[in-house]
Every structure is written in structure tokens, then in C-alpha cells.
Design a protein around this motif. Structure first.
Motif, PDB file in Angstrom:
ATOM      1  N   TRP A 197       0.823  -1.216   0.000  1.00 46.69           N
ATOM      2  CA  TRP A 197       0.000   0.000   0.000  1.00 46.69           C
ATOM      3  C   TRP A 197       0.853   1.260   0.000  1.00 46.69           C
ATOM      4  CZ3 TRP A 197      -3.664  -2.877  -1.304  1.00 46.69           C
ATOM      5  CH2 TRP A 197      -3.785  -4.151  -0.730  1.00 46.69           C
ATOM      6  N   TYR A 198       2.144   1.124  -0.346  1.00 54.28           N
ATOM      7  CA  TYR A 198       3.038   2.279  -0.425  1.00 54.28           C
ATOM      8  C   TYR A 198       2.891   2.969  -1.790  1.00 54.28           C
ATOM      9  CZ  TYR A 198       5.846   1.130   3.746  1.00 54.28           C
ATOM     10  OH  TYR A 198       6.289   0.903   5.016  1.00 54.28           O
ATOM     11  N   PRO A 199       2.488   4.226  -1.829  1.00 58.12           N
ATOM     12  CA  PRO A 199       2.424   4.934  -3.108  1.00 58.12           C
ATOM     13  C   PRO A 199       3.767   4.968  -3.841  1.00 58.12           C
ATOM     14  CG  PRO A 199       1.248   6.160  -1.412  1.00 58.12           C
ATOM     15  CD  PRO A 199       1.954   5.038  -0.716  1.00 58.12           C
ATOM     16  N   SER A 200       4.875   5.005  -3.110  1.00 54.77           N
ATOM     17  CA  SER A 200       6.190   5.075  -3.759  1.00 54.77           C
ATOM     18  C   SER A 200       6.487   3.825  -4.583  1.00 54.77           C
ATOM     19  CB  SER A 200       7.288   5.295  -2.717  1.00 54.77           C
ATOM     20  OG  SER A 200       7.217   4.332  -1.673  1.00 54.77           O
ATOM     21  N   ASN A 201       5.940   2.678  -4.181  1.00 50.27           N
ATOM     22  CA  ASN A 201       6.157   1.468  -4.980  1.00 50.27           C
ATOM     23  C   ASN A 201       5.496   1.578  -6.349  1.00 50.27           C
ATOM     24  OD1 ASN A 201       7.769  -0.001  -3.247  1.00 50.27           O
ATOM     25  ND2 ASN A 201       6.046  -0.945  -2.181  1.00 50.27           N
ATOM     26  N   ARG A 202       4.359   2.243  -6.421  1.00 54.58           N
ATOM     27  CA  ARG A 202       3.669   2.404  -7.703  1.00 54.58           C
ATOM     28  C   ARG A 202       4.435   3.362  -8.618  1.00 54.58           C
ATOM     29  NH1 ARG A 202       0.521  -2.041  -7.700  1.00 54.58           N
ATOM     30  NH2 ARG A 202      -0.628  -2.177  -5.740  1.00 54.58           N
ATOM     31  N   VAL A 203       5.085   4.368  -8.030  1.00 52.90           N
ATOM     32  CA  VAL A 203       5.933   5.253  -8.833  1.00 52.90           C
ATOM     33  C   VAL A 203       7.076   4.449  -9.445  1.00 52.90           C
ATOM     34  CG1 VAL A 203       7.494   7.239  -8.762  1.00 52.90           C
ATOM     35  CG2 VAL A 203       5.348   7.309  -7.487  1.00 52.90           C
ATOM     36  N   ILE A 204       7.637   3.540  -8.666  1.00 59.59           N
ATOM     37  CA  ILE A 204       8.744   2.715  -9.154  1.00 59.59           C
ATOM     38  C   ILE A 204       8.312   1.900 -10.365  1.00 59.59           C
ATOM     39  CG2 ILE A 204      10.192   0.724  -8.596  1.00 59.59           C
ATOM     40  CD1 ILE A 204      10.336   1.862  -5.722  1.00 59.59           C
ATOM     41  N   TRP A 211       7.232  -9.200  -7.836  1.00 57.89           N
ATOM     42  CA  TRP A 211       6.292  -8.242  -8.443  1.00 57.89           C
ATOM     43  C   TRP A 211       6.987  -7.370  -9.491  1.00 57.89           C
ATOM     44  CZ3 TRP A 211       5.556  -2.784  -6.627  1.00 57.89           C
ATOM     45  CH2 TRP A 211       4.451  -2.176  -7.223  1.00 57.89           C
ATOM     46  N   LEU A 212       8.127  -6.788  -9.115  1.00 57.95           N
ATOM     47  CA  LEU A 212       8.818  -5.873 -10.030  1.00 57.95           C
ATOM     48  C   LEU A 212       9.372  -6.587 -11.255  1.00 57.95           C
ATOM     49  CD1 LEU A 212      10.759  -3.686  -7.428  1.00 57.95           C
ATOM     50  CD2 LEU A 212       8.770  -2.993  -8.788  1.00 57.95           C
ATOM     51  N   LEU A 213       9.687  -7.885 -11.117  1.00 60.66           N
ATOM     52  CA  LEU A 213      10.264  -8.646 -12.232  1.00 60.66           C
ATOM     53  C   LEU A 213       9.219  -9.517 -12.921  1.00 60.66           C
ATOM     54  CD1 LEU A 213      13.667  -9.599 -10.570  1.00 60.66           C
ATOM     55  CD2 LEU A 213      13.196  -7.754 -12.197  1.00 60.66           C
ATOM     56  N   ASP A 214       7.953  -9.141 -12.787  1.00 63.12           N
ATOM     57  CA  ASP A 214       6.848  -9.782 -13.522  1.00 63.12           C
ATOM     58  C   ASP A 214       6.788 -11.291 -13.301  1.00 63.12           C
ATOM     59  OD1 ASP A 214       6.046  -7.330 -14.669  1.00 63.12           O
ATOM     60  OD2 ASP A 214       7.586  -7.503 -16.199  1.00 63.12           O
ATOM     61  N   GLY A 215       7.001 -11.707 -12.072  1.00 63.49           N
ATOM     62  CA  GLY A 215       6.808 -13.111 -11.726  1.00 63.49           C
ATOM     63  C   GLY A 215       7.994 -14.016 -11.976  1.00 63.49           C
ATOM     64  N   LYS A 216       9.095 -13.480 -12.432  1.00 66.27           N
ATOM     65  CA  LYS A 216      10.270 -14.323 -12.660  1.00 66.27           C
ATOM     66  C   LYS A 216      10.757 -14.918 -11.347  1.00 66.27           C
ATOM     67  CE  LYS A 216      12.038 -11.731 -16.656  1.00 66.27           C
ATOM     68  NZ  LYS A 216      13.142 -10.864 -17.137  1.00 66.27           N
ATOM     69  N   GLU A 217      11.244 -16.156 -11.432  1.00 63.25           N
ATOM     70  CA  GLU A 217      11.880 -16.786 -10.284  1.00 63.25           C
ATOM     71  C   GLU A 217      13.394 -16.683 -10.440  1.00 63.25           C
ATOM     72  OE1 GLU A 217      10.613 -20.773  -9.602  1.00 63.25           O
ATOM     73  OE2 GLU A 217       8.541 -20.201  -9.164  1.00 63.25           O
TER      74      GLU A 217
END
Length: 368
Positions: free
Chosen positions: A158-165, A226-232
Motif C-alpha cells: 500500500w506504499y504509493p512510492s512502490n507504484r511510482v517505481i 512483483w517488479l520482475l513480472d513473476g520471474k523466479e
């Protein structure tokens, strides 16, 4: 999907940077979400208590097996005794919640899903999803077989800064992504004054699955997935330490986890030995960086120029775990598989945590 349900899905909009599909609100969705609470020992129970009078949900039942804990809880004493139970299954059968939210030990998450899923009751647990991969696989099976939503709640979602990233990465603002460093933790649960009922399982290697590696390592694993679109990651390496064995004799209190992807390195640093509380992240590309300092503030180097960024508030329901939970359960939102709360993301998180513990034990990198 029933024909009536199809008619109410009037429009679908893909939210940029979120991967989540939102639909027009079906009729009747203004009714409060019926929530059952499983366990009251988790310090994050305040998330429920502080929102209980807001109107978007109603607590219809609480189950806590510890009689002493029930008797000593001021929140429990404020409730109608008719909705307070010792047995979770009885609470679900009598009060018929739409969702059960878990606020006991991480080990108990499996039992919550085992009780709720066969009755078609959705579940949201506090991070991480499960104490180990064996539990997670069974929870996943029950969720799929019984067609329920199984969400995991993280503060950082729920951090707005993560959405900016995510917006900046989507715009290639810092060039090719090379490294993500995630920092999470505080001075320690004893040091910051966590209650005895919370500490009893948080510092237990079975009930919590570990110490800081689980409590705070899960944030970095979740954000990276999340940032890497689900990559493991291809490999996981970890070092776990006991910097304060007199306080935490049974679990690690400092964890460093390295996730090796094909072209990105992620370093997750979760600790109960920071000199301050922190949840921040440094992201590097070939052409710049994004320093997330907290939930709203970022420092950015883009096109050779440094600047400060203040993230705007997130729109409802993406700004709150319970508004989001209601929207998912009521069909207003369909999560993408690797949203921060989604089951698929959090299966990967548990895989990473299992690999991190094994790496620390063996002294070798663990292939995924």
C-alpha cells in the motif's frame, strides 16, 4: 460466470503499472464485507481493530483457541460474546463469514485454509503466505480446488512510492535494470515492545519458520517477484546470523539473501538489528537509479539529473488492504498472478525463503 454477473461487468480497464483488472461495481457490493478473524495473537491485528468502525466490513466472528488470551484481550471484551469462539470451524459454520483473515502464527495459516476453503470461504493471511513450501503447496491446492481467493497482506503493498517505481521502470527511466537492494526491519521485536503473545511464536523456529529471514526477508522476495513480472531467481544464496543470541536464542535476527536472475541481482536485507525501523529500496539501472526512502518519498537519477519525487496517494481500493480484499472477493478486481497479494507471487516468496534457509544451513547456493 452467470449471465446476471456478466451484465454488471460493464467496463474493464487495465490499471497502468498494476496489472490488475477492475470492473464496474456489481449491485449489492456496497454491503459490508463479512469477516471472520482467526487468531488474535498477531501484532498486526490492529489493522482490523483500527478499521472496524469504518463501514466497509463487519467482524461477524472471532476464533482464538487460547482461553487466557481471549480473557485478557480488551478488543475481545468489547465484542458480543456470541461471536467469540475457541474453535475456528465452529466460528465459520455459525457466523458464515465471506472471508477469514488470519492473525495467528504463520504455522497456523494452513489450518485456517483447511477450515475455510472447503466451505467456500476466502482467506487473507498476514505475510508471508506459509511457514514452508510444504504448507504452501497444500494451501494452494485447497484454494484452487475450492475456487477461493487466497491473499497475502504486506504493508509495502500500500506504499504509493512502490507504484511510482513500477511506472518509472515501465518507462525505462533508468535504463536496463541491473540491481535491486531491499532493506527491511527494525531494532528487534523485543526491543520495539511487541507483546508476549506475539513474541511467543514470532521467535519460534517452527511456528514462524525462522526469525528475521521470514519476518522481513519475505518483503524483498515479494517485491522482487512483483517488479520482475513473476520471474523466479535461478539461484538463492543466504547468510543468516544471530547478532543477539541472548535475546533471540532460537532463530536468526539478521538475514542477507541474494537472488540471482539472468540479468538482475536482488539483495534482500531483513534484520532485527537495524538501529532504526526501515522499509526502503534502492533500484539501479545502467542509466540511473531510484532510491525509495519510505512510503511516499523517492530520490531519482534520470537523464543525468537528480531530483526528489513525492508519490501521490493511491486511489481506492488500491490504498488499503481491506478495501482491496473486499474488491477482490466481490469481483470488482481480478488480480494479476504476480500482484503483491496474489497467490502465485507468494508461492514464489515461500520458495525463496525455503531456499534461503537451506543455503544458510549448507553454505551453498540453492538452485531453483
Amino acid at each position: 460466470m452467470k449471465a446476471t454477473a456478466v451484465k454488471i461487468f460493464l467496463s474493464i480497464v487495465c490499471l497502468c503499472g498494476m496489472g490488475t483488472v477492475i470492473a464496474a461495481q456489481p449491485a449489492g457490493n456496497d454491503k459490508p464485507l463479512r469477516i471472520g478473524v482467526a487468531g488474535i495473537s498477531h501484532g498486526h491485528l490492529w489493522d482490523v481493530v483500527s478499521r472496524a468502525d469504518r463501514g466497509d466490513f463487519i467482524v461477524v466472528g472471532v476464533a482464538e483457541p487460547d482461553e487466557k488470551l481471549r480473557a485478557e484481550s480488551r478488543w475481545i471484551q468489547s465484542l458480543d460474546p456470541e461471536i467469540v469462539f475457541a474453535d475456528l470451524s465452529e466460528m465459520i459454520e455459525v457466523t458464515a463469514p465471506e472471508v477469514v483473515v488470519a492473525y495467528g502464527s504463520i504455522y497456523d495459516h494452513l489450518a485456517v485454509v483447511q477450515a475455510a476453503a472447503p466451505l467456500g470461504v476466502h482467506v487473507m493471511v498476514e505475510k508471508p503466505l506459509a511457514v514452508n513450501l510444504e504448507h504452501a503447496v497444500e494451501m494452494e491446492r485447497l484454494a484452487w480446488e475450492n475456487n477461493i481467493q487466497l491473499l497475502t497482506n504486506y504493508e509495502t503493498t500500500w506504499y504509493p512510492s512502490n507504484r511510482v517505481i513500477t511506472d518509472m521502470l515501465g518507462e525505462n527511466a533508468i535504463g536496463k535494470l541491473t540491481r535491486i537492494n531491499v532493506y527491511d526491519g527494525h531494532q528487534g521485536p523485543v526491543e520495539i515492545g511487541c507483546g508476549p503473545e506475539f513474541l511467543a511464536w514470532l521467535t519460534d523456529p517452527v511456528l514462524n519458520g525462522g526469525g528475521a529471514v521470514v519476518d522481513f526477508g519475505c518483503y524483498g522476495a515479494n517485491l522482487a517477484t512483483w517488479l520482475l513480472d513473476g520471474k523466479e531467481p535461478r539461484r538463492v544464496m543466504a547468510v543468516l546470523k544471530q547478532l543477539k543470541p541472548d535475546i533471540y536464542p532460537n532463530v536468526d535476527d539478521d538475514a542477507t539473501i541474494i537472488l540471482e536472475y539472468d540479468d538482475v541481482t536482488v539483495q534482500v536485507m531483513g534484520s532485527w538489528a537495524w538501529p532504526m525501523s526501515r522499509k526502503d529500496m534502492h533500484i539501479y539501472g545502467l542509466d540511473g537509479y531510484i532510491y525509495q526512502d519510505n512510503s511516499t518519498d523517492l530520490r531519482v537519477l534520470e537523464n543525468g539529473k537528480a531530483r526528489n519525487v513525492k508519490a501521490s496517494a493511491l486511489v481506492s481500493p488500491f490504498n488499503d488492504p481491506y478495501l482491496y480484499l473486499k474488491a477482490v472477493v466481490r469481483g470488482e478486481i481480478t488480480m494479476s498472478p504476480f500482484d503483491q497479494s496474489a497467490l502465485e507471487n507468494n508461492m514464489t516468496v515461500v520458495k525463496i525463503l525455503d531456499a534461503a534457509r537451506e543455503s544458510a544451513r549448507s553454505g551453498r547456493a540453492v538452485e531453483l
